[in-house]
Design a protein around this motif. Structure first.
Motif, mmCIF file in Angstrom:
data_model
loop_
_atom_site.group_PDB
_atom_site.id
_atom_site.type_symbol
_atom_site.label_atom_id
_atom_site.label_comp_id
_atom_site.label_asym_id
_atom_site.label_seq_id
_atom_site.Cartn_x
_atom_site.Cartn_y
_atom_site.Cartn_z
ATOM 1 N N THR A 177 33.498 35.281 43.913
ATOM 2 C CA THR A 177 35.593 34.536 43.755
ATOM 3 C C THR A 177 35.492 34.190 42.402
ATOM 4 O O THR A 177 36.541 34.074 41.931
ATOM 5 C CB THR A 177 36.282 33.594 44.976
ATOM 6 N N MET A 178 34.864 33.329 41.623
ATOM 7 C CA MET A 178 34.494 31.873 40.977
ATOM 8 C C MET A 178 34.560 32.487 39.475
ATOM 9 O O MET A 178 35.487 32.791 38.646
ATOM 10 C CB MET A 178 33.716 30.765 40.946
ATOM 11 N N ILE A 179 34.707 34.198 39.595
ATOM 12 C CA ILE A 179 34.270 34.895 38.489
ATOM 13 C C ILE A 179 34.970 35.716 38.501
ATOM 14 O O ILE A 179 35.647 36.814 37.598
ATOM 15 C CB ILE A 179 33.142 35.211 37.107
ATOM 16 N N LEU A 180 36.290 35.884 39.328
ATOM 17 C CA LEU A 180 37.193 37.391 39.567
ATOM 18 C C LEU A 180 38.022 37.141 37.986
ATOM 19 O O LEU A 180 38.319 38.323 37.532
ATOM 20 C CB LEU A 180 37.721 36.996 40.881
ATOM 21 N N PRO A 181 38.826 36.145 37.567
ATOM 22 C CA PRO A 181 39.572 35.731 36.777
ATOM 23 C C PRO A 181 38.824 36.282 35.421
ATOM 24 O O PRO A 181 38.965 37.130 34.406
ATOM 25 C CB PRO A 181 39.620 34.741 37.072
ATOM 26 N N PHE A 182 37.849 36.246 34.854
ATOM 27 C CA PHE A 182 36.787 36.275 34.251
ATOM 28 C C PHE A 182 36.162 37.396 33.587
ATOM 29 O O PHE A 182 36.795 38.513 32.475
ATOM 30 C CB PHE A 182 35.015 35.423 34.388
ATOM 31 N N LEU A 241 35.643 43.257 44.126
ATOM 32 C CA LEU A 241 35.276 44.181 43.035
ATOM 33 C C LEU A 241 36.098 45.066 42.803
ATOM 34 O O LEU A 241 36.482 45.821 41.856
ATOM 35 C CB LEU A 241 33.927 44.496 43.086
ATOM 36 N N ALA A 242 36.797 45.570 43.809
ATOM 37 C CA ALA A 242 37.825 46.202 43.845
ATOM 38 C C ALA A 242 39.117 45.543 43.090
ATOM 39 O O ALA A 242 39.413 47.031 42.344
ATOM 40 C CB ALA A 242 38.541 47.153 45.491
ATOM 41 N N GLU A 243 39.443 44.842 43.360
ATOM 42 C CA GLU A 243 40.567 44.527 42.836
ATOM 43 C C GLU A 243 39.717 43.534 41.386
ATOM 44 O O GLU A 243 41.647 44.175 40.008
ATOM 45 C CB GLU A 243 41.102 42.580 43.313
ATOM 46 N N VAL A 244 38.774 44.025 41.076
ATOM 47 C CA VAL A 244 38.576 43.767 39.105
ATOM 48 C C VAL A 244 38.975 45.650 38.977
ATOM 49 O O VAL A 244 39.595 46.193 38.033
ATOM 50 C CB VAL A 244 36.937 43.503 39.391
ATOM 51 N N LEU A 245 38.327 46.577 39.836
ATOM 52 C CA LEU A 245 38.830 47.676 39.226
ATOM 53 C C LEU A 245 40.152 48.130 39.212
ATOM 54 O O LEU A 245 40.146 49.360 38.719
ATOM 55 C CB LEU A 245 37.343 49.007 40.700
ATOM 56 N N ASP A 246 41.165 47.547 39.790
ATOM 57 C CA ASP A 246 42.202 47.447 39.802
ATOM 58 C C ASP A 246 43.227 47.409 38.389
ATOM 59 O O ASP A 246 44.186 47.939 38.103
ATOM 60 C CB ASP A 246 42.847 46.739 41.129
ATOM 61 N N THR A 247 42.494 46.335 37.373
ATOM 62 C CA THR A 247 42.410 46.308 36.127
ATOM 63 C C THR A 247 42.212 46.668 34.785
ATOM 64 O O THR A 247 42.105 46.990 34.067
ATOM 65 C CB THR A 247 42.723 44.291 36.624
ATOM 66 N N VAL A 248 40.832 47.001 35.375
ATOM 67 C CA VAL A 248 39.314 47.112 34.597
ATOM 68 C C VAL A 248 38.787 48.441 34.625
ATOM 69 O O VAL A 248 39.069 48.670 35.953
ATOM 70 C CB VAL A 248 38.719 45.869 34.443
ATOM 71 N N ARG A 249 39.031 49.072 33.823
ATOM 72 C CA ARG A 249 38.732 50.987 33.734
ATOM 73 C C ARG A 249 36.762 51.086 33.848
ATOM 74 O O ARG A 249 36.209 51.238 32.598
ATOM 75 C CB ARG A 249 38.855 51.662 32.617
ATOM 76 N N ILE A 250 36.552 50.023 34.410
ATOM 77 C CA ILE A 250 34.443 50.480 34.636
ATOM 78 C C ILE A 250 33.728 51.996 34.846
ATOM 79 O O ILE A 250 34.901 52.545 35.634
ATOM 80 C CB ILE A 250 34.668 48.700 35.415
#
Length: 171
Positions: free
Chosen positions: A98-103, A128-137
């Motif tokens: 949660t702490m590194i999510l914005p990063f 991590l799914a939220e990260v995948l919603d914004t970044v194309r990993i």
């Protein structure tokens, strides 16, 4: 030009000496940075301008929240095109994630993420799914975490899951 920096000596004082001397100079052309057991991570990272690969793996609990605080309290914003981030084997879980999510969400160029060998559960998989919603990993390693089929389902239903070419998950 400096293309790689590695600081992984077992002796803490030597690491401090390496970091103290390294932070006195700027290394804007570093492409790969491996900072195992280094305490001044944020300070070092703030000096990098071309960093593409960051490895903070293998610390077995030495990083955790302390590392995350150091990582995100750098002198200034990170201005490098990070493509690969390895945060494996640091024994952090959903709270730290949660702490590194914005990063994580801030790097559009990020295409490889490893969080293997941590304590990430299904709630962490949702993050991590939220990260995948914004970044194309394209490459995601979740090996040796506490993620079940439910968490995997969250990952696979994310907006950019179709860009994943490699998904590693095992217990």
């Amino acid at each position: 030009k400096l293309f790689g920096i590695t600081c992984n000596d077992e002796n803490g004082s030597k690491i401090d000496d390496i970091i103290n001397s390294a932070t006195k100079i700027k290394f804007p052309h570093a492409l790969h940075l491996n900072l195992d057991k280094c305490r001044e991570i944020g300070l070092v990272l703030s000096r990098c301008k071309m960093l593409q690969e960051l490895c903070l793996n293998g610390n077995r609990g030495c990083l955790g929240e302390e590392m995350l605080v150091a990582l995100f309290l750098a002198e200034g914003p990170y201005n490098f095109p990070l493509k690969s981030l390895d945060l494996g084997n640091n024994q952090f879980g959903t709270r730290e994630l949660t702490m590194i999510l914005p990063f994580l969400k801030s790097w559009e160029a990020l295409n490889s993420l490893s969080v293997e060998g941590n304590c990430i559960n299904n709630r962490g998989a949702q993050l991590l799914a939220e990260v995948l919603d914004t970044v194309r990993i394209r490459r995601l390693s979740l090996n040796r975490n506490q993620i079940s089929k439910e968490g995997l389902s969250c990952i696979l239903s994310s907006q950019n899951a179709r860009y994943l070419t490699s998904l590693m998950i095992s217990n």
